[in-house]
Scaffold this motif. Sequence first.
Motif, mmCIF file in Angstrom:
data_model
loop_
_atom_site.group_PDB
_atom_site.id
_atom_site.type_symbol
_atom_site.label_atom_id
_atom_site.label_comp_id
_atom_site.label_asym_id
_atom_site.label_seq_id
_atom_site.Cartn_x
_atom_site.Cartn_y
_atom_site.Cartn_z
ATOM 1 N N THR A 37 0.580 -1.515 -0.111
ATOM 2 C CA THR A 37 -0.054 -0.096 -0.043
ATOM 3 C C THR A 37 0.814 1.198 -0.271
ATOM 4 O O THR A 37 2.083 1.271 0.467
ATOM 5 C CB THR A 37 -1.092 0.492 1.242
ATOM 6 O OG1 THR A 37 0.163 0.152 2.474
ATOM 7 C CG2 THR A 37 -1.859 -1.038 1.187
ATOM 8 N N ALA A 39 0.161 5.630 1.013
ATOM 9 C CA ALA A 39 -0.450 6.730 0.649
ATOM 10 C C ALA A 39 -0.227 8.095 0.792
ATOM 11 O O ALA A 39 0.785 8.140 2.004
ATOM 12 C CB ALA A 39 -1.754 6.390 2.144
ATOM 13 N N ALA A 53 -5.072 7.159 -1.273
ATOM 14 C CA ALA A 53 -4.355 5.878 -1.092
ATOM 15 C C ALA A 53 -4.267 4.189 -2.092
ATOM 16 O O ALA A 53 -5.330 5.375 -3.714
ATOM 17 C CB ALA A 53 -5.149 5.329 -0.068
ATOM 18 N N MET A 69 -6.469 -0.853 2.222
ATOM 19 C CA MET A 69 -6.941 0.636 1.810
ATOM 20 C C MET A 69 -7.352 1.927 3.430
ATOM 21 O O MET A 69 -6.594 2.900 3.133
ATOM 22 C CB MET A 69 -8.249 1.246 0.648
ATOM 23 C CG MET A 69 -8.444 2.703 0.369
ATOM 24 S SD MET A 69 -7.112 2.567 -0.970
ATOM 25 C CE MET A 69 -7.229 2.192 -1.892
ATOM 26 N N ALA A 72 -4.092 1.856 4.998
ATOM 27 C CA ALA A 72 -3.063 2.627 4.745
ATOM 28 C C ALA A 72 -3.560 4.570 4.583
ATOM 29 O O ALA A 72 -3.094 5.705 5.188
ATOM 30 C CB ALA A 72 -2.898 2.466 2.993
ATOM 31 N N GLY A 73 -5.027 4.481 4.863
ATOM 32 C CA GLY A 73 -5.608 6.036 5.000
ATOM 33 C C GLY A 73 -5.671 6.680 6.841
ATOM 34 O O GLY A 73 -5.219 7.633 7.064
ATOM 35 N N TYR A 76 -1.198 7.069 7.583
ATOM 36 C CA TYR A 76 -1.526 8.201 7.047
ATOM 37 C C TYR A 76 -1.815 9.409 7.771
ATOM 38 O O TYR A 76 -1.189 10.559 8.422
ATOM 39 C CB TYR A 76 -1.572 8.236 5.783
ATOM 40 C CG TYR A 76 -1.533 9.893 4.551
ATOM 41 C CD1 TYR A 76 -0.432 10.358 4.163
ATOM 42 C CD2 TYR A 76 -2.709 10.786 5.328
ATOM 43 C CE1 TYR A 76 -0.215 11.664 4.069
ATOM 44 C CE2 TYR A 76 -2.388 12.424 4.470
ATOM 45 C CZ TYR A 76 -1.283 12.315 3.987
ATOM 46 O OH TYR A 76 -1.073 13.821 3.729
#
Length: 114
Positions: A37, A39, A53, A69, A72-73, A76
């Motif tokens: 992944t 981001a 992302a 997903m 990853a977000g 971040y």
Amino acid sequence: MSVDLKLLAVAVVSVGLVAGCSDKDSRPVFDGVAFRTKASVVDKKVSRALFEAEVYDVAASPLGAREAMRYAGTTYCIENYGTSKIDWEIDLDNPEVPLPRDGDNALLRGTCNP
């Protein structure tokens, strides 16, 4: 080739193999798949809160890719804003809504909501 050079060559190859494995081994697993992944901010001049992302190889598990997903977000936003609240472009909780795709990868924008 001397014995010392052979040992050095074996050591370098071994370290390279271990380093390659450790990166994959350190990734979280979603639905049995360790997704790659990424981001990153969309435009620093506008706002660091808006990010994109990306999850690679979605076909391995579309359900797992959705959770990768989200991960990853969340990572971040926590790193940049100290919050896990995200306003996504689509509803990640609804598996009926497909992830936006770019070939084998999924791309989705979100906004960190402090």
